[in-house]
Design an enzyme around this catalytic site. Structure first.
Site, mmCIF file in Angstrom:
data_model
loop_
_atom_site.group_PDB
_atom_site.id
_atom_site.type_symbol
_atom_site.label_atom_id
_atom_site.label_comp_id
_atom_site.label_asym_id
_atom_site.label_seq_id
_atom_site.Cartn_x
_atom_site.Cartn_y
_atom_site.Cartn_z
ATOM 1 N N THR A 102 -99.516 -9.761 -10.000
ATOM 2 C CA THR A 102 -100.737 -10.061 -10.011
ATOM 3 C C THR A 102 -101.429 -8.834 -10.390
ATOM 4 O OG1 THR A 102 -102.196 -9.208 -7.452
ATOM 5 C CG2 THR A 102 -100.046 -7.237 -8.466
ATOM 6 N N GLY A 103 -102.984 -8.273 -10.247
ATOM 7 C CA GLY A 103 -104.433 -8.112 -11.077
ATOM 8 C C GLY A 103 -103.863 -8.547 -11.958
ATOM 9 N N ILE A 104 -104.386 -7.186 -13.163
ATOM 10 C CA ILE A 104 -104.421 -7.608 -14.486
ATOM 11 C C ILE A 104 -103.589 -7.758 -14.933
ATOM 12 C CG2 ILE A 104 -106.499 -5.398 -14.698
ATOM 13 C CD1 ILE A 104 -104.698 -4.051 -15.968
ATOM 14 N N SER A 141 -105.765 4.996 -19.063
ATOM 15 C CA SER A 141 -106.863 5.173 -17.927
ATOM 16 C C SER A 141 -107.559 6.280 -18.772
ATOM 17 C CB SER A 141 -106.451 5.964 -16.659
ATOM 18 O OG SER A 141 -107.809 5.920 -15.969
ATOM 19 N N GLY A 188 -94.601 -5.510 -14.560
ATOM 20 C CA GLY A 188 -96.134 -4.987 -13.478
ATOM 21 C C GLY A 188 -96.945 -6.775 -13.182
ATOM 22 N N TYR A 227 -101.512 11.436 -11.335
ATOM 23 C CA TYR A 227 -101.302 10.398 -11.729
ATOM 24 C C TYR A 227 -102.049 10.769 -13.373
ATOM 25 C CZ TYR A 227 -104.133 6.197 -12.397
ATOM 26 O OH TYR A 227 -104.618 5.033 -13.132
#
Length: 335
Positions: A69-71, A195, A66, A220
């Site tokens: 994009t992003g981190i 997270s 993944g 989540y």
């Protein structure tokens, strides 16, 4: 009043006005500087610490899931600058290819490869791992970065709730399929992006697939707790192998993670100034991947490049064992 008195009075009035204006300007300047310093301090706190060591990893083989994009992309950028040979494992081939070209242009590192990986499909995970093993004999760093958040309930092609499937099961299978290559490269590293919401999660042993009831945030949180329990269990399995595994909280980051939930998407726009940039959010992943001092550190949970104490539920060995066995059956590693 004679001319001299009039002149003296005018000069005094002028100097008085000048002094008042000077004081006002001075006060405004000081106030602006103080405000700027406060804003800078808040920005630095929001962004968190940065990994500043200059060590390189030339030729090291890295997989990042993944990372178009992003981190994930920021992590790939930094490791590419340091000479890594990177396999970008993404669901969307076209978007990944654009990101790959960006990274090559910015870093001058051409050893960046685009490979399709759909973590919601166990078949896709197996195909990716099989192809990777044909191309490489070792794997130095595996970064399980991809994830989705607070999506409406949807089943994957394998019949599993998609947040649990993408965030946990797909990475569980991928990691297990690549363990031999990680051991061949020891000392090597596995990094799992979790997270802080793991602390709000609970493994629904009687309803792991959210068939009886579903809440997007609860699902989540369950998947993020699964990430931490997976890290804890795998660290024990790999003890003495030279392969370490650690997990992390990247912070609240300006990424596309919120795109599947309208409330989160709107909230993230309203609170954008309070969110970390993708570069700031990537620093703990970069730290865990690169820091030479962590070569033997395993089983940890990190935030802001600092080891954090886990809540009790994330240290439940019995639950970690149960989840490992259950996950292995769900992905077909055990019958």
């Amino acid at each position: 009043m004679n001319f001299a008195e009039i002149l003296n009075k005018s000069v005094c009035q002028y100097l008085g006005n000048f002094t008042s204006m000077g004081c006002l300007t001075f006060l405004l300047t000081c106030g602006s500087l103080i405000a700027a310093l406060v804003l800078f301090a808040l920005w630095k706190y929001k962004e968190g610490p940065s990994y500043c060591k200059t060590n390189r990893i030339d030729g090291k083989v890295v997989i990042i899931t993944g990372c178009n994009t992003g981190i994930g992309k920021e992590t790939a950028l930094e490791l590419a600058r340091r000479g890594a040979r990177i396999y970008m494992a993404c669901r969307d081939y076209n978007r990944c290819e654009k990101a790959r070209q960006d990274i090559i242009y910015e870093t001058g590192n051409s050893k960046i490869f685009n490979r399709r990986l759909d973590l919601s499909s166990l078949q896709s995970v197996r195909e990716f791992a099989e192809q990777f093993k044909k191309e490489e004999q070792r794997l130095d760093i595996l970064i399980n970065n991809a994830g989705i958040m607070a999506t409406p309930r949807k089943l994957t092609v394998d019949g599993y709730e998609q947040q649990f499937a993408v965030n946990h099961l797909g990475h569980f299978l991928l990691t297990n399929l690549l363990l031999d290559h990680l051991k061949a490269a020891a000392p090597s590293r596995i990094i799992v992006v979790s997270s802080w919401m793991y602390a709000l999660g609970r493994i629904q042993t009687e309803d792991l697939n959210s068939e009886k009831s579903y809440n997007d945030f609860r699902a989540y949180a369950q998947s993020k707790l699964a990430n931490v329990l997976f890290t804890q269990k795998l660290a024990k399995i790999l003890k003495g192998s030279g392969v370490t595994v650690n997990c992390l909280h990247p912070g609240s980051v300006q990424t596309e993670l919120f795109r599947n939930n309208r409330f989160l998407a709107i909230s993230s726009q309203l609170t954008k100034l309070a969110l970390r940039s993708p570069r700031g959010g990537a620093q703990t992943s970069i730290y865990l991947a690169l820091d030479p001092d962590l070569v033997e550190q395993t089983g940890g949970y990190y935030d802001r490049m600092t080891l954090q104490k886990l809540v009790a539920k994330a240290c439940d060995n019995e639950m970690a064992d149960w989840l490992w066995q259950k996950s292995a059956k769900m992905v077909g590693l055990q019958k």
